[in-house]
Design a protein around this motif. Structure first.
Motif, PDB file in Angstrom:
ATOM      1  N   ARG A  91       3.428   0.842  -5.872  1.00  0.00           N
ATOM      2  CA  ARG A  91       3.428   0.553  -4.447  1.00  0.00           C
ATOM      3  C   ARG A  91       5.007   2.102  -4.486  1.00  0.00           C
ATOM      4  N   LYS A  92       5.903   2.414  -4.715  1.00  0.00           N
ATOM      5  CA  LYS A  92       6.616   2.498  -5.116  1.00  0.00           C
ATOM      6  C   LYS A  92       6.667   4.510  -4.699  1.00  0.00           C
ATOM      7  N   LEU A  93       5.941   4.278  -6.399  1.00  0.00           N
ATOM      8  CA  LEU A  93       5.324   5.779  -6.195  1.00  0.00           C
ATOM      9  C   LEU A  93       4.697   6.080  -5.604  1.00  0.00           C
ATOM     10  N   MET A  94       2.965   5.610  -5.072  1.00  0.00           N
ATOM     11  CA  MET A  94       2.436   5.484  -3.873  1.00  0.00           C
ATOM     12  C   MET A  94       3.458   6.395  -2.278  1.00  0.00           C
ATOM     13  N   ILE A  95       4.155   5.466  -1.617  1.00  0.00           N
ATOM     14  CA  ILE A  95       4.854   5.808  -0.601  1.00  0.00           C
ATOM     15  C   ILE A  95       5.908   6.920  -1.059  1.00  0.00           C
ATOM     16  N   ARG A  96       6.775   6.612  -2.349  1.00  0.00           N
ATOM     17  CA  ARG A  96       7.760   7.445  -2.393  1.00  0.00           C
ATOM     18  C   ARG A  96       7.133   9.455  -2.696  1.00  0.00           C
ATOM     19  N   ASP A  97       6.529   9.233  -3.346  1.00  0.00           N
ATOM     20  CA  ASP A  97       5.339  10.730  -3.907  1.00  0.00           C
ATOM     21  C   ASP A  97       4.280  11.147  -3.114  1.00  0.00           C
ATOM     22  N   ILE A  98       3.292  10.228  -2.596  1.00  0.00           N
ATOM     23  CA  ILE A  98       2.253  10.607  -2.178  1.00  0.00           C
ATOM     24  C   ILE A  98       2.553  10.987  -0.553  1.00  0.00           C
ATOM     25  N   MET A  99       2.902   9.123  -0.210  1.00  0.00           N
ATOM     26  CA  MET A  99       2.804   9.074   1.460  1.00  0.00           C
ATOM     27  C   MET A  99       4.106   9.916   2.424  1.00  0.00           C
ATOM     28  N   LYS A 100       4.512  10.394   1.806  1.00  0.00           N
ATOM     29  CA  LYS A 100       6.083  10.977   2.032  1.00  0.00           C
ATOM     30  C   LYS A 100       5.858  13.015   1.858  1.00  0.00           C
ATOM     31  N   CYS A 148      -4.475  -3.773 -12.630  1.00  0.00           N
ATOM     32  CA  CYS A 148      -3.586  -3.408 -11.391  1.00  0.00           C
ATOM     33  C   CYS A 148      -4.584  -4.889 -10.689  1.00  0.00           C
ATOM     34  N   ASP A 149      -3.967  -4.841  -9.114  1.00  0.00           N
ATOM     35  CA  ASP A 149      -4.189  -5.836  -7.898  1.00  0.00           C
ATOM     36  C   ASP A 149      -5.103  -4.647  -6.940  1.00  0.00           C
ATOM     37  N   GLN A 150      -6.409  -5.236  -6.791  1.00  0.00           N
ATOM     38  CA  GLN A 150      -7.579  -4.496  -6.143  1.00  0.00           C
ATOM     39  C   GLN A 150      -7.307  -4.482  -4.913  1.00  0.00           C
ATOM     40  N   GLU A 151      -6.692  -5.540  -4.603  1.00  0.00           N
ATOM     41  CA  GLU A 151      -6.148  -5.685  -3.001  1.00  0.00           C
ATOM     42  C   GLU A 151      -5.377  -4.317  -2.128  1.00  0.00           C
ATOM     43  N   ILE A 152      -4.100  -5.087  -2.724  1.00  0.00           N
ATOM     44  CA  ILE A 152      -3.131  -3.770  -2.862  1.00  0.00           C
ATOM     45  C   ILE A 152      -3.520  -2.463  -2.852  1.00  0.00           C
ATOM     46  N   MET A 153      -4.318  -2.146  -4.177  1.00  0.00           N
ATOM     47  CA  MET A 153      -4.705  -0.739  -3.938  1.00  0.00           C
ATOM     48  C   MET A 153      -5.011   0.267  -3.144  1.00  0.00           C
ATOM     49  N   ARG A 154      -5.874  -1.335  -1.943  1.00  0.00           N
ATOM     50  CA  ARG A 154      -6.952  -0.409  -0.827  1.00  0.00           C
ATOM     51  C   ARG A 154      -6.490  -0.731   0.019  1.00  0.00           C
ATOM     52  N   ILE A 179      -3.081   0.418  -0.109  1.00  0.00           N
ATOM     53  CA  ILE A 179      -2.372   1.519   0.545  1.00  0.00           C
ATOM     54  C   ILE A 179      -3.045   2.458   0.116  1.00  0.00           C
ATOM     55  N   ALA A 180      -4.296   2.527  -0.063  1.00  0.00           N
ATOM     56  CA  ALA A 180      -5.438   4.185  -0.091  1.00  0.00           C
ATOM     57  C   ALA A 180      -5.780   4.093   1.199  1.00  0.00           C
ATOM     58  N   GLN A 181      -5.840   3.042   2.375  1.00  0.00           N
ATOM     59  CA  GLN A 181      -6.250   2.800   3.356  1.00  0.00           C
ATOM     60  C   GLN A 181      -4.419   3.381   4.199  1.00  0.00           C
ATOM     61  N   ARG A 182      -4.126   3.240   3.865  1.00  0.00           N
ATOM     62  CA  ARG A 182      -2.458   3.847   4.286  1.00  0.00           C
ATOM     63  C   ARG A 182      -2.456   5.248   4.409  1.00  0.00           C
ATOM     64  N   ILE A 183      -2.737   5.439   2.991  1.00  0.00           N
ATOM     65  CA  ILE A 183      -2.800   7.069   3.003  1.00  0.00           C
ATOM     66  C   ILE A 183      -3.959   8.167   3.583  1.00  0.00           C
ATOM     67  N   TYR A 184      -5.252   6.955   3.695  1.00  0.00           N
ATOM     68  CA  TYR A 184      -5.756   8.163   4.754  1.00  0.00           C
ATOM     69  C   TYR A 184      -5.901   8.122   6.492  1.00  0.00           C
ATOM     70  N   GLY A 185      -4.914   7.398   6.777  1.00  0.00           N
ATOM     71  CA  GLY A 185      -4.393   6.771   7.679  1.00  0.00           C
ATOM     72  C   GLY A 185      -3.810   7.919   8.357  1.00  0.00           C
ATOM     73  N   LEU A 186      -2.851   8.171   7.136  1.00  0.00           N
ATOM     74  CA  LEU A 186      -2.018   9.563   6.984  1.00  0.00           C
ATOM     75  C   LEU A 186      -2.635  11.198   7.480  1.00  0.00           C
ATOM     76  N   PHE A 187      -3.702  10.901   6.601  1.00  0.00           N
ATOM     77  CA  PHE A 187      -4.810  11.834   6.565  1.00  0.00           C
ATOM     78  C   PHE A 187      -4.881  12.462   7.303  1.00  0.00           C
ATOM     79  N   ASP A 188      -5.302  11.660   8.745  1.00  0.00           N
ATOM     80  CA  ASP A 188      -5.842  11.547   9.876  1.00  0.00           C
ATOM     81  C   ASP A 188      -5.636  12.135  10.292  1.00  0.00           C
TER      82      ASP A 188
END
Length: 129
Positions: A63-72, A106-112, A114-123
């Motif tokens: 989660r930290k990696l996805m927030i720090r490197d991807i989402m930001k 990994c916890d698939q619900e947490i992964m899902r 995070i992925a939804q948050r990333i899709y929202g950022l792209f949108d």
């Protein structure tokens, strides 16, 4: 020389700070948390980029990696990312699932989520252009 259709970056556990580019930016290799599951390991050595000892620690680090490197970095031009790697291989235990494909680390619900948050950022980014 700056050539090609996209800029490919490999980055393991260093904070990623992108600047806008004329080319598409892809984080083509990142992650690689070393999480060995007992009785689901093939090799003799244990290799990965960052060692974690539990599923909970794996998900916290992911989660930290996805927030720090991807989402930001999406607002700075990051167009795609590829987590390394899907499954463990021999001595490398840095996949999302074990070598024998029996355990999802990994916890698939947490992964899902995070992925939804990333899709929202792209949108939002595409909508701003």
């Amino acid at each position: 020389m700056k050539a090609g259709d996209f800029l490919s970056i490999h980055n393991y556990f260093r904070p990623l700070h992108l600047k806008k580019s004329q080319r598409i930016i892809i984080l083509s290799e990142f992650g690689g948390m070393n999480y060995q599951i007992k009785n689901h390991f093939y090799g003799k050595k244990n290799y990965g980029y960052k060692r974690v000892s539990s599923r909970k620690d794996f998900m916290i680090a992911y989660r930290k990696l996805m927030i720090r490197d991807i989402m930001k970095n999406i607002p700075h031009g990051l167009a795609g990312s590829i987590y390394t790697q899907l499954s463990d291989i021999e001595d490398e235990v840095n996949g999302l699932i074990t070598y024998d494909r029996e355990v999802v680390k990994c916890d698939q619900e947490i992964m899902r989520g995070i992925a939804q948050r990333i899709y929202g950022l792209f949108d939002r980014e595409v909508g701003n252009e």
